[in-house]
Every structure is written in C-alpha cells, then in structure tokens.
Design a protein around this motif. Structure first.
Motif, PDB file in Angstrom:
ATOM      1  N   GLY A  26       0.834  -1.190   0.000  1.00 33.34           N
ATOM      2  CA  GLY A  26       0.000   0.000   0.000  1.00 33.34           C
ATOM      3  C   GLY A  26       0.874   1.246   0.000  1.00 33.34           C
ATOM      4  N   ARG A  83       0.713   4.044   1.710  1.00 36.84           N
ATOM      5  CA  ARG A  83       1.101   4.525   3.048  1.00 36.84           C
ATOM      6  C   ARG A  83       2.172   3.628   3.665  1.00 36.84           C
ATOM      7  NH1 ARG A  83       0.996   8.010   7.036  1.00 36.84           N
ATOM      8  NH2 ARG A  83       0.201   7.481   9.094  1.00 36.84           N
ATOM      9  N   THR A  84       2.031   2.322   3.495  1.00 39.37           N
ATOM     10  CA  THR A  84       3.044   1.404   4.012  1.00 39.37           C
ATOM     11  C   THR A  84       4.390   1.671   3.347  1.00 39.37           C
ATOM     12  OG1 THR A  84       1.355  -0.254   4.482  1.00 39.37           O
ATOM     13  CG2 THR A  84       3.630  -1.032   4.338  1.00 39.37           C
ATOM     14  N   GLY A 113       0.420  -4.179   4.172  1.00 41.54           N
ATOM     15  CA  GLY A 113      -0.501  -3.070   4.401  1.00 41.54           C
ATOM     16  C   GLY A 113      -1.931  -3.546   4.522  1.00 41.54           C
ATOM     17  N   ALA A 114      -2.593  -3.195   5.629  1.00 45.62           N
ATOM     18  CA  ALA A 114      -3.966  -3.640   5.878  1.00 45.62           C
ATOM     19  C   ALA A 114      -4.939  -3.080   4.843  1.00 45.62           C
ATOM     20  CB  ALA A 114      -4.410  -3.240   7.294  1.00 45.62           C
ATOM     21  N   GLU A 115      -4.770  -1.836   4.452  1.00 47.26           N
ATOM     22  CA  GLU A 115      -5.709  -1.231   3.493  1.00 47.26           C
ATOM     23  C   GLU A 115      -5.598  -1.898   2.129  1.00 47.26           C
ATOM     24  OE1 GLU A 115      -8.659   0.843   1.718  1.00 47.26           O
ATOM     25  OE2 GLU A 115      -8.229   0.754   3.861  1.00 47.26           O
ATOM     26  N   VAL A 116      -4.401  -2.116   1.631  1.00 44.62           N
ATOM     27  CA  VAL A 116      -4.250  -2.765   0.324  1.00 44.62           C
ATOM     28  C   VAL A 116      -4.707  -4.223   0.407  1.00 44.62           C
ATOM     29  CG1 VAL A 116      -1.831  -3.541   0.419  1.00 44.62           C
ATOM     30  CG2 VAL A 116      -2.812  -2.815  -1.741  1.00 44.62           C
ATOM     31  N   ARG A 171      -7.234  -5.280   2.239  1.00 39.78           N
ATOM     32  CA  ARG A 171      -8.701  -5.180   2.139  1.00 39.78           C
ATOM     33  C   ARG A 171      -9.121  -4.957   0.689  1.00 39.78           C
ATOM     34  NH1 ARG A 171      -8.250  -2.732   7.326  1.00 39.78           N
ATOM     35  NH2 ARG A 171      -7.988  -0.634   6.538  1.00 39.78           N
ATOM     36  N   GLN A 172      -8.396  -4.096  -0.020  1.00 37.91           N
ATOM     37  CA  GLN A 172      -8.724  -3.820  -1.418  1.00 37.91           C
ATOM     38  C   GLN A 172      -8.549  -5.068  -2.279  1.00 37.91           C
ATOM     39  OE1 GLN A 172      -6.537  -0.417  -2.889  1.00 37.91           O
ATOM     40  NE2 GLN A 172      -6.982   0.764  -1.046  1.00 37.91           N
ATOM     41  N   THR A 217      -4.630  -0.461  13.961  1.00 32.59           N
ATOM     42  CA  THR A 217      -5.077  -0.708  12.591  1.00 32.59           C
ATOM     43  C   THR A 217      -5.708  -2.091  12.526  1.00 32.59           C
ATOM     44  OG1 THR A 217      -3.259   0.637  11.728  1.00 32.59           O
ATOM     45  CG2 THR A 217      -4.361  -0.844  10.173  1.00 32.59           C
ATOM     46  N   GLU A 219     -14.802  -6.201   5.953  1.00 35.39           N
ATOM     47  CA  GLU A 219     -14.788  -7.121   4.809  1.00 35.39           C
ATOM     48  C   GLU A 219     -15.301  -8.486   5.246  1.00 35.39           C
ATOM     49  OE1 GLU A 219     -14.131  -6.602   1.605  1.00 35.39           O
ATOM     50  OE2 GLU A 219     -13.690  -4.496   1.986  1.00 35.39           O
TER      51      GLU A 219
END
Length: 192
Positions: free
Chosen positions: A65, A67-68, A130-133, A135-136, A159, A165
């Motif tokens: 991600g 940010r990561t 990265g947790a957000e990527v 999830r994506q 986080t 999800e």
C-alpha cells in the motif's frame, strides 16, 4: 503458479499495527511488539524462526500500500526484501524507484500491480504489506491466501485487519505453535 498472499502479524484482538501510526512510529504505539516473535526468543522460538525462514524463501514479489511504502522506505533501507521487486498500489503513478538493496519499487493501480507482481514472482509468492491494500485485494477477488501470525497480545486499538470485509476462508493445515500461533487459509472465491 504464483499466489497473492497476505502474511501478517496480528494481535488477538485483530490489530496489525498500534494506534497513532506515523513516520516516527511506523508500526504505531506498541506495534513493534507484533514482530518480536521473528527473533525466535520466546517459548518454542525455533518454530517461529523456521516459519519466518519459510516466508522469506517464498517471496518473489511484494504488493505494498502507498502509506506502508511511505512509512517503510526509511526503516527498510530499500525494498522490504533485498532484490525483490515491490509494487506500490497508488493512483499517483510515477517512475520506478530503485531501492538501496537491489530491489525496485514500481507504482501502479491495484489490479495492474497484482498482475505485474505475479508475473515478476514466477513460481514464488506475492506477499502483501498493508492492511488497506489487503482489504482492497480481498474485495477485488485478487487475494489467494491469508497467513496470520497470531500474537498473544491485546492492543485495544490500532489498525484493524479486514475491518468490514467478509470472506470465507478454508484452513490450509493445522496451526503451528511457537511463541505465536501461525495460521494459513485459502480465500474462497465467490461462485467457486
């Protein structure tokens, strides 16, 4: 064939980083404790070292991600694994960035980054950071497996992994217990 694998340390209450993630504390307050198992110093630490060596041997490319990437570039001193290509998911495409350790950062949108990482990984795995990527990738049907290193720690906040999800996961074998519990799952594709 290459698989896209989230390999992540997580607290018992579901956090992959502590609160207040920022440049000075890229893992958030107390978040570094989630990775202490990698040193192999806890009970049955040799098991943990073996798991870590297996992860390192499997990595052929990385999807990260944005940010990561921004938070990790300094501490990593280049790509997260030396010499391994790393694909940064972003809407702000830029030229490739050579890492200081032989790897290269490539910038692309989600599906292209995952596709290119699989091509680059060959017969090894693509690891997700990265947790957000993560999830994506899960939401887009691009995540093949989830490997969790479950740390006996309650962080209280930070986080969360996969907040909101939904997915069905199938176990890929018995848990492996060292100082932490290592779990592996295959993501069941919708309609599969």
């Amino acid at each position: 064939m290459s698989k896209v694998v989230l390999d992540v340390s997580m607290s018992l209450d579901g956090f992959t980083a502590g609160p207040h993630v920022r440049a000075e504390e890229p893992m958030g307050v107390g978040g570094e404790r989630l990775h202490e198992w990698m040193a192999g110093e806890g009970p049955d630490g040799g098991v943990d070292v073996g798991v870590r060596e297996e992860v390192d041997a499997r990595v052929g490319a990385v999807v990260i991600g944005r940010r990561t990437f921004e938070l990790g570039l300094g501490p990593w001193g280049g790509t997260p694994w030396p010499g391994v290509p790393s694909f940064v998911v972003t809407h702000r495409i830029r030229e490739d960035l050579p890492g200081d350790n032989g790897g290269t950062f490539v910038f692309d949108e989600l599906s292209a980054a995952a596709r290119r990482a699989k091509e680059a990984a060959g017969d090894k795995d693509v690891l997700v950071l990265g947790a957000e990527v993560a999830r994506q990738l899960l939401g887009a049907g691009l995540l093949d497996e989830v490997h969790i290193h479950l740390v006996p720690l309650l962080m209280g906040r930070g986080t969360p992994l996969f907040a909101g999800e939904r997915a069905e996961l199938v176990s890929l074998g018995k848990p492996i217990a060292g100082a932490v519990t290592h779990l592996r799952y295959r993501v069941v594709r919708q309609g599969a």
